[in-house]
Design an enzyme around this catalytic site. Structure first.
Site, PDB file in Angstrom:
ATOM      1  N   GLU A   1      41.089  -8.247  15.239  1.00 47.34           N
ATOM      2  CA  GLU A   1      39.883  -7.438  15.418  1.00 47.34           C
ATOM      3  C   GLU A   1      39.442  -6.793  14.106  1.00 47.34           C
ATOM      4  O   GLU A   1      38.241  -6.657  13.839  1.00 47.34           O
ATOM      5  CB  GLU A   1      40.142  -6.364  16.475  1.00 47.34           C
ATOM      6  CG  GLU A   1      40.415  -6.937  17.860  1.00 47.34           C
ATOM      7  CD  GLU A   1      41.129  -5.959  18.771  1.00 47.34           C
ATOM      8  OE1 GLU A   1      40.485  -5.471  19.717  1.00 47.34           O
ATOM      9  OE2 GLU A   1      42.322  -5.692  18.534  1.00 47.34           O
TER      10      GLU A   1
ATOM     11  N   HIS B   1      43.936 -11.857  26.909  1.00 39.38           N
ATOM     12  CA  HIS B   1      44.364 -10.793  25.990  1.00 39.38           C
ATOM     13  C   HIS B   1      45.370  -9.949  26.758  1.00 39.38           C
ATOM     14  O   HIS B   1      45.001  -9.084  27.564  1.00 39.38           O
ATOM     15  CB  HIS B   1      43.149  -9.965  25.566  1.00 39.38           C
ATOM     16  CG  HIS B   1      43.463  -8.808  24.659  1.00 39.38           C
ATOM     17  ND1 HIS B   1      43.073  -8.764  23.342  1.00 39.38           N
ATOM     18  CD2 HIS B   1      44.120  -7.650  24.884  1.00 39.38           C
ATOM     19  CE1 HIS B   1      43.471  -7.622  22.795  1.00 39.38           C
ATOM     20  NE2 HIS B   1      44.125  -6.929  23.720  1.00 39.38           N
ATOM     21  N   LEU B   2      46.653 -10.228  26.532  1.00 41.85           N
ATOM     22  CA  LEU B   2      47.702  -9.605  27.324  1.00 41.85           C
ATOM     23  C   LEU B   2      48.548  -8.691  26.440  1.00 41.85           C
ATOM     24  O   LEU B   2      49.267  -9.160  25.552  1.00 41.85           O
ATOM     25  CB  LEU B   2      48.602 -10.669  27.962  1.00 41.85           C
ATOM     26  CG  LEU B   2      47.894 -11.748  28.795  1.00 41.85           C
ATOM     27  CD1 LEU B   2      48.898 -12.743  29.344  1.00 41.85           C
ATOM     28  CD2 LEU B   2      47.091 -11.118  29.922  1.00 41.85           C
TER      29      LEU B   2
ATOM     30  N   ARG C   1      35.637   0.658  14.681  1.00 42.55           N
ATOM     31  CA  ARG C   1      35.708   0.157  16.051  1.00 42.55           C
ATOM     32  C   ARG C   1      35.209   1.241  16.989  1.00 42.55           C
ATOM     33  O   ARG C   1      35.604   2.394  16.886  1.00 42.55           O
ATOM     34  CB  ARG C   1      37.149  -0.198  16.413  1.00 42.55           C
ATOM     35  CG  ARG C   1      37.303  -0.660  17.855  1.00 42.55           C
ATOM     36  CD  ARG C   1      38.687  -0.396  18.387  1.00 42.55           C
ATOM     37  NE  ARG C   1      38.837  -0.822  19.773  1.00 42.55           N
ATOM     38  CZ  ARG C   1      39.750  -0.337  20.606  1.00 42.55           C
ATOM     39  NH1 ARG C   1      40.602   0.595  20.182  1.00 42.55           N
ATOM     40  NH2 ARG C   1      39.828  -0.759  21.850  1.00 42.55           N
TER      41      ARG C   1
ATOM     42  N   ARG D   1      48.478   0.839  33.633  1.00 43.75           N
ATOM     43  CA  ARG D   1      47.276   0.824  34.468  1.00 43.75           C
ATOM     44  C   ARG D   1      47.475  -0.119  35.651  1.00 43.75           C
ATOM     45  O   ARG D   1      48.065  -1.194  35.518  1.00 43.75           O
ATOM     46  CB  ARG D   1      46.059   0.375  33.664  1.00 43.75           C
ATOM     47  CG  ARG D   1      45.692   1.291  32.526  1.00 43.75           C
ATOM     48  CD  ARG D   1      44.449   0.781  31.799  1.00 43.75           C
ATOM     49  NE  ARG D   1      44.272   1.458  30.522  1.00 43.75           N
ATOM     50  CZ  ARG D   1      43.949   0.844  29.389  1.00 43.75           C
ATOM     51  NH1 ARG D   1      43.778  -0.466  29.370  1.00 43.75           N
ATOM     52  NH2 ARG D   1      43.801   1.527  28.280  1.00 43.75           N
TER      53      ARG D   1
ATOM     54  N   HIS E   1      37.796  -4.977  24.990  1.00 47.42           N
ATOM     55  CA  HIS E   1      38.486  -5.979  24.156  1.00 47.42           C
ATOM     56  C   HIS E   1      37.527  -7.060  23.644  1.00 47.42           C
ATOM     57  O   HIS E   1      37.952  -8.144  23.261  1.00 47.42           O
ATOM     58  CB  HIS E   1      39.630  -6.665  24.933  1.00 47.42           C
ATOM     59  CG  HIS E   1      40.756  -5.771  25.313  1.00 47.42           C
ATOM     60  ND1 HIS E   1      41.442  -5.903  26.497  1.00 47.42           N
ATOM     61  CD2 HIS E   1      41.318  -4.717  24.673  1.00 47.42           C
ATOM     62  CE1 HIS E   1      42.379  -4.975  26.580  1.00 47.42           C
ATOM     63  NE2 HIS E   1      42.322  -4.239  25.484  1.00 47.42           N
TER      64      HIS E   1
ATOM     65  N   ASN F   1      40.096   2.185  13.170  1.00 46.51           N
ATOM     66  CA  ASN F   1      40.182   2.288  14.629  1.00 46.51           C
ATOM     67  C   ASN F   1      40.748   3.666  14.955  1.00 46.51           C
ATOM     68  O   ASN F   1      41.955   3.881  14.899  1.00 46.51           O
ATOM     69  CB  ASN F   1      41.069   1.184  15.195  1.00 46.51           C
ATOM     70  CG  ASN F   1      41.186   1.231  16.712  1.00 46.51           C
ATOM     71  OD1 ASN F   1      40.662   2.138  17.366  1.00 46.51           O
ATOM     72  ND2 ASN F   1      41.876   0.266  17.274  1.00 46.51           N
TER      73      ASN F   1
END
Length: 396
Positions: free
Chosen positions: A382, A205-206, A89, A238, A178, A8
């Site tokens: 992942e 997904h936090l 990824r 964000r 995600h 990644n």
């Protein structure tokens, strides 16, 4: 025995996990941080130990070579040819890719073409790809796209209500993110539910970045992130969804320029912007517990933004069988899970098992038998999805 490395690559980072895929065992894992600076950090874990080194790492190519040299030096592998596949990824696959693919020149060209949709990520992914290709030329390479899982969205879910020509001519639409995490967690949830033929799952997904996805019968039907990862729920830095007129107001009345506004929405908003304390949920929670009113406000907004999407997806799915918490906050904060579920309790009939929520470990059910909706904690993986797709596509 096939060894596969999941990679990644970020703009200044490189995360990795090396798997022995016959048994899906992690041989080693780690991360390079602050690539390009004099005080870059290289962390590697192996045999239950963790080594952390600070040194100058000029670029991703240097980082990859250092990693491979370290694998040999520490005898994690005896020969680099033991690594048969490299899974990369890739954040943005656009509408081109609805599944993982073996990387060739056409794939490289498309990833590069889409860099305007992920300017911090796609170029870094290609840098990582070229670095590994040069260092281990005999290993196959696979791209696993964050956006692929969301390619099952229908136009009614991904088209924005702006002039259609911007979609047709400029590819402006919801892409989500995600996806690899949402795929893994929803698939694992279905396994834990006994692999029912039909299922309605909401994955939360936090983390520092956060998104929610509605998954019906194994397919993503909607997700909270949009054209970029800025949309959706409030995150660490964000903003998530805001009235677009705010942007014009800040430019015309406050005097900011567009780049300043976008930077503010991406880097200075969310938990950090409201609390004034930190982008880290734990810091904000601690400040709120000590009486900081803005920190408490930040938590209140965060929780309500999450349940707003859960409510939206409850309706879209026609009900919900399970809600799954994952990623940094979702996996580790029993406080966040409890607060969110308390806000959902009356409407959805959710009842939490406090002992399972607070003291449990790993994949687990945290709702009681009386709960009308099952609630799970499922740590995402992942890297394992990337390794599995790499093994499958390369026939290893």
């Amino acid at each position: 025995m096939s060894k596969i490395i999941s990679v990644n690559a970020g703009s200044s980072s490189l995360k990795f996990q090396l798997f022995e895929m016959d048994d899906e065992i992690v041989i080693t894992s780690g991360v390079f941080e602050r690539i390009g600076l004099e005080d870059s950090i290289f962390t590697i874990k192996y045999n239950g130990e963790k080594d952390v080194t600070t040194l100058p790492i000029e670029n991703h190519k240097v980082a990859v070579q250092l990693l491979l040299d370290t694998l040999i030096k520490k005898e994690i592998v005896k020969d680099l040819d033991e690594i048969k596949g490299v899974g990369h990824r890739v954040v943005q696959g656009g509408a081109y890719f609805d599944q993982s693919v073996i990387i060739d020149e056409d794939v490289v060209s498309k990833i590069d073409e889409l860099k305007s949709l992920a300017p911090l990520h796609n170029p870094a992914h290609l840098t990582g790809y070229y670095a590994f290709k040069e260092a281990i030329p005999n290993a196959g390479a696979v791209a696993v796209f964050d956006t692929a899982f969301h390619q099952t969205l229908e136009p009614k879910s991904y088209i924005y209500p702006i002039p259609y020509k911007y979609y047709a001519e400029n590819k402006v639409r919801k892409y989500g993110a995600h996806g690899t995490s949402h795929f893994y967690v929803s698939s694992r949830c279905r396994e834990m539910m006994g692999n029912p033929e039909h299922s309605r799952i909401i994955v939360a997904h936090l983390g520092a970045g956060g998104s929610l996805t509605a998954v019906k019968d194994g397919k993503s039907i909607n997700t909270s992130m949009g054209f970029t990862p800025l949309a959706g729920i409030m995150m660490g830095t964000r903003s998530g969804d805001v009235d677009p007129s705010v942007i014009d107001y800040l430019i015309e009345e406050v005097g900011l320029d567009m780049k300043e506004v976008i930077k503010m929405l991406n880097k200075e908003s969310g938990l950090l912007g409201v609390s004034g304390v930190s982008s880290d949920f734990r810091d904000v929670q601690e400040a709120a517990a000590n009486g900081n009113e803005r920190a408490q406000l930040a938590l209140d907004i965060f929780f309500r933004r999450v349940i707003a999407y859960i409510g939206r997806y409850f309706i879209a799915l026609g009900g919900v069988d399970a809600i799954c918490f994952t990623a940094g906050i979702g996996e580790n904060s029993f406080f966040a899970r409890k607060e969110i579920c308390n806000l959902l309790a009356e409407a959805l009939g959710i009842e939490i098992d406090d002992d399972a929520n607070v003291n449990g470990k790993g994949d687990r059910l945290i709702s009681t038998p009386n709960s009308k909706v099952k609630v799970y904690v499922i740590p995402t993986n992942e890297e394992l999805v990337i390794a599995r797709d790499t093994k499958r596509l390369l026939n290893l």
